[in-house]
Structure formats: C-alpha cells, structure tokens
Scaffold this active site. Sequence first.
Site, PDB file in Angstrom:
ATOM      1  N   CYS A 113      -0.005 -78.722  23.810  1.00 24.76           N
ATOM      2  CA  CYS A 113       0.829 -79.626  23.004  1.00 24.76           C
ATOM      3  C   CYS A 113       0.140 -79.986  21.676  1.00 24.76           C
ATOM      4  O   CYS A 113       0.736 -79.823  20.602  1.00 24.76           O
ATOM      5  CB  CYS A 113       1.187 -80.871  23.804  1.00 24.76           C
ATOM      6  SG  CYS A 113      -0.190 -81.596  24.727  1.00 24.76           S
TER       7      CYS A 113
HETATM    8  N1  LIG Z   1       2.253 -82.959  29.887  1.00 25.80           N
HETATM    9  C1  LIG Z   1       2.267 -82.317  28.722  1.00 25.80           C
HETATM   10  O1  LIG Z   1       2.607 -82.906  27.678  1.00 25.80           O
HETATM   11  C2  LIG Z   1       1.879 -80.874  28.653  1.00 25.80           C
HETATM   12  C3  LIG Z   1       2.060 -80.199  27.450  1.00 25.80           C
HETATM   13  C4  LIG Z   1       1.698 -78.844  27.356  1.00 25.80           C
HETATM   14  C5  LIG Z   1       1.145 -78.220  28.459  1.00 25.80           C
HETATM   15  N2  LIG Z   1       0.949 -78.909  29.601  1.00 25.80           N
HETATM   16  C6  LIG Z   1       0.337 -78.187  30.739  1.00 25.80           C
HETATM   17  O2  LIG Z   1       1.367 -77.847  31.642  1.00 25.80           O
HETATM   18  C7  LIG Z   1       0.869 -77.900  32.978  1.00 25.80           C
HETATM   19  C8  LIG Z   1       1.721 -78.889  33.787  1.00 25.80           C
HETATM   20  O3  LIG Z   1       1.618 -80.156  33.138  1.00 25.80           O
HETATM   21  P1  LIG Z   1       2.361 -81.443  33.661  1.00 25.80           P
HETATM   22  O4  LIG Z   1       2.134 -82.499  32.659  1.00 25.80           O
HETATM   23  O5  LIG Z   1       3.726 -81.104  34.071  1.00 25.80           O
HETATM   24  O6  LIG Z   1       1.457 -81.756  34.966  1.00 25.80           O
HETATM   25  P2  LIG Z   1       1.786 -82.646  36.223  1.00 25.80           P
HETATM   26  O7  LIG Z   1       2.779 -83.697  35.862  1.00 25.80           O
HETATM   27  O8  LIG Z   1       0.470 -83.049  36.797  1.00 25.80           O
HETATM   28  O9  LIG Z   1       2.509 -81.614  37.228  1.00 25.80           O
HETATM   29  C9  LIG Z   1       1.823 -80.584  37.902  1.00 25.80           C
HETATM   30  C10 LIG Z   1       2.757 -79.969  38.919  1.00 25.80           C
HETATM   31  O10 LIG Z   1       2.088 -78.930  39.623  1.00 25.80           O
HETATM   32  C11 LIG Z   1       2.236 -79.136  41.034  1.00 25.80           C
HETATM   33  N3  LIG Z   1       1.097 -78.521  41.722  1.00 25.80           N
HETATM   34  C12 LIG Z   1      -0.200 -78.910  41.710  1.00 25.80           C
HETATM   35  N4  LIG Z   1      -0.951 -78.035  42.419  1.00 25.80           N
HETATM   36  C13 LIG Z   1      -0.090 -77.068  42.864  1.00 25.80           C
HETATM   37  C14 LIG Z   1      -0.237 -75.890  43.654  1.00 25.80           C
HETATM   38  N5  LIG Z   1      -1.424 -75.540  44.128  1.00 25.80           N
HETATM   39  N6  LIG Z   1       0.865 -75.133  43.907  1.00 25.80           N
HETATM   40  C15 LIG Z   1       2.084 -75.495  43.450  1.00 25.80           C
HETATM   41  N7  LIG Z   1       2.299 -76.627  42.720  1.00 25.80           N
HETATM   42  C16 LIG Z   1       1.206 -77.381  42.431  1.00 25.80           C
HETATM   43  C17 LIG Z   1       2.326 -80.621  41.171  1.00 25.80           C
HETATM   44  O11 LIG Z   1       2.894 -80.986  42.420  1.00 25.80           O
HETATM   45  P3  LIG Z   1       2.554 -82.459  42.988  1.00 25.80           P
HETATM   46  O12 LIG Z   1       2.879 -83.415  41.912  1.00 25.80           O
HETATM   47  O13 LIG Z   1       3.429 -82.598  44.176  1.00 25.80           O
HETATM   48  O14 LIG Z   1       1.084 -82.401  43.306  1.00 25.80           O
HETATM   49  C18 LIG Z   1       3.247 -80.925  40.006  1.00 25.80           C
HETATM   50  O15 LIG Z   1       4.587 -80.559  40.335  1.00 25.80           O
HETATM   51  C19 LIG Z   1      -0.587 -78.333  32.885  1.00 25.80           C
HETATM   52  O16 LIG Z   1      -1.425 -77.216  32.956  1.00 25.80           O
HETATM   53  C20 LIG Z   1      -0.672 -78.998  31.519  1.00 25.80           C
HETATM   54  O17 LIG Z   1      -1.953 -78.928  30.941  1.00 25.80           O
HETATM   55  C21 LIG Z   1       1.320 -80.211  29.739  1.00 25.80           C
END
Ligand SMILES: NC(=O)c1ccc[n+]([C@@H]2O[C@H](COP(=O)([O-])OP(=O)(O)OC[C@H]3O[C@@H](n4cnc5c(N)ncnc54)[C@H](OP(=O)(O)O)[C@@H]3O)[C@@H](O)[C@H]2O)c1
Length: 344
Positions: free
Chosen positions: A155
Amino acid sequence: MGEREPMLKVGIIGATGYTGEELVKILAGHKKVKITVLQAVVEKEAPISEIFPHLSGKIDLVCKKPDLEEAKKRADVFFLSLPHTVSMAVAPTLLKAGKTVIDLSADYRLDADEYEKWYGTKHKDKANIKEAVYGLPELFKDKIEKAKLIANPGCYPTSVILGVAPLLEKDLIHSDYIICDSKSGITGAGRKPGWNLENPDIKDNFKAYKVNSHQHLPEMEQVLKCFCKKDVHVIFVPHLLPIERGILSTIYMRVKNELGYEEIIKVYKEKYENCPFVRVKSQGKFPQLKEVALTNFFDIGLAVDINRKVVVVVGAIDNLLKGAAGQAVQNMNIMYGFDETEGL
Ligand SMILES: NC(=O)c1ccc[n+]([C@@H]2O[C@H](COP(=O)([O-])OP(=O)(O)OC[C@H]3O[C@@H](n4cnc5c(N)ncnc54)[C@H](OP(=O)(O)O)[C@@H]3O)[C@@H](O)[C@H]2O)c1
C-alpha cells in the site's frame, strides 16, 4: 438468444481479513466472474454473509477452512489475501495446477536476498519470484497482461512509486535523495484484536514508526530502479493516523534543472493520460483522504519551488482498495482482457 459467456471462477484465500473482505465485496458485484472458493482460518465454517452481514443478499457461499486440493478443483484464479510467508506456501501448488495467482502479500515482490533481509525469514519458493510480475497497472500493464503470478504491490509503495516514477523516468530528479513522508490509517496493519480507534496508542494520537526501517522501503527502491537504471535512495518515514483507512504520502524530490510547475505537471498528465484510476489535480489543489476513501483512485497534486529546485508531490489512496484489493481486481481485469474498471 445468444449464448451466455461462461463466468471466470475465482477463489479468495484469506477471505476473512480486511483485504479479503474487500475482495468479496468487489468480486460479488463483478459482471465477468463468479466466486466459487472462500477459505480462511475460521473456527467454524459458515456462510460469508454470516461472517460479514453486509454481504447478505449478495453472496452466501460458505467460507471453508484452508484446503488447497479442494480449492484448485473449483476455481481458475486465486487471490491470496494472506500474511507474508503463508502465501509462498500456498502459491506453488496453485501455479503447478495451472491456476492464475494474484498475491496480496509481500512474498513475491522482492528479490530473494532482499526479502530474506527485510522479512527476516527464508524464502521457500525462490523459483516463482522470477515468474512474478509487479502488479502496478499504470506502470507495468504490458507485463501484467501476460502474467500468471502477480505480486500485488504494497500500500505505501503504491502511493509513493506512482508519485516518483514519471520524473525518474525522464531523468528530471536526483535519484539519491527522495524523501517520503507517509501517513496510513490503522487498517494497513491487518485485522487484529484490540487494534481499533479506541486503542490508547491510536486514539487522539499521531506518530512515526519504523523510520527508515519499514519493510516497504526496499520495495520502493527496487521498483523505482527500473525507471532510471541506477540505485535509488528513498528516505521513508511512515506514520500512523488515528483513522480507519487511507494513505497520504508527501514526497520531496530535488529537480535537476530549473523546471517550473507547468513543465512538471505535463510529465504526470502525459504519463497517466490513459489511466482510469489516476486523477491529477489542478494547480494549488492537493489530494485528500476523504476524496479517495472507498475508491480505487490514486489522486496526485504537486507544487514546485524553482529557486530551491524542489518538487513536492502529494499522493493519496485508499489502502484497502488501490493499495490492495481494488488494485488486485484491476490486475485481474487486465490479465483477462476485461474492462480495466469492471467491478471497481
Ligand atoms: N491491510 C492493508 O491495507 C494491506 C494493503 C496491501 C497489502 N496488504 C497485504 O495483504 C495481505 C492480507 O492483509 P490483510 O490486511 O487483509 O490481513 P488480515 O486482515 O490479517 O487477514 C489475513 C487473512 O488471512 C487468513 N489466514 C491467516 N493464516 C492463514 C492460513 N495459513 N491459511 C489460510 N488463511 C489464513 C486470516 O484468517 P483469520 O483471520 O481467520 O486468521 C485472514 O482471513 C497481507 O500480506 C498484507 O501485508 C494489506
């Protein structure tokens, strides 16, 4: 009556996180795709409309526990909304089965050495790093069209690279002194317990963190280097804003010649002329988070101090959309020849 076009089957792994939720929202309304797989680490498998009631009436597919063998039978394209290190354990199986993968984590964005240095862990799928295309559509559309694995940008890097690349490409700024002062809302850190606007570290507070040590710094430098073929040095200071969503980056660059506002704004206007999600502001106007929230736009405005040979660029995005899920769908649209803006 003409035959109905078959829908592209898509899966979201990590569907219950912030970016996963945004992907479900966008893809449920996308005309060319059908969501056929939703998986996450859930305690109990349940319809996604029970987990996120705002989706009720739009999609009632059950969000299942992670099972790649099952997933690969049911979809053609997979969005990985997973923490870094988890994506690199999942992507190889899907790629081997001939699936398209759009990874939102950092696992395929950096060279292996840089990844291991900044993320403090061994990379377990080095072969596929070389296959990955950095999914910033405004700058790498030709490569995205042919890709099977997309490394969806971070981001902060999205907000910075789009603001710097046009000037670097034209050799108009010094590549060794680019200062990025960025501010993000709290959803940038992912969904975690207690991480909300009532948290005393966040409420009524504003602070810098990971100054010059944030893991998005090498991503900015590595990608920007493609535009000038020499090392780029970024000074990157991220800040945490007590708001839910949005990133605003103020970038200070030293101009090589005595260029004025008109000459510099022309560079941006030309570069982004055919980019439906970039809005270049007119003179004296600057982006605001409220204007990009809940959209896939990158808004940009700038000012030039000719005497000091400095250009200040301000860029803003919604971190969950242009900074993540929206950009991921934009990439899919380009890869499959859909209208770039479909669903967005
Ligand atoms: N947030 C942002 O603004 C943003 C921007 C750009 C990129 N990103 C990247 O995008 C990715 C996701 O970000 P996010 O903010 O959506 O993170 P998040 O809210 O922490 O969500 C992570 C998701 O992955 C699931 N998960 C964790 N371990 C898993 C596994 N072993 N197998 C299957 N599912 C699993 C979690 O399930 P549970 O919740 O049930 O554990 C949750 O659904 C990250 O790598 C982050 O760095 C985020």
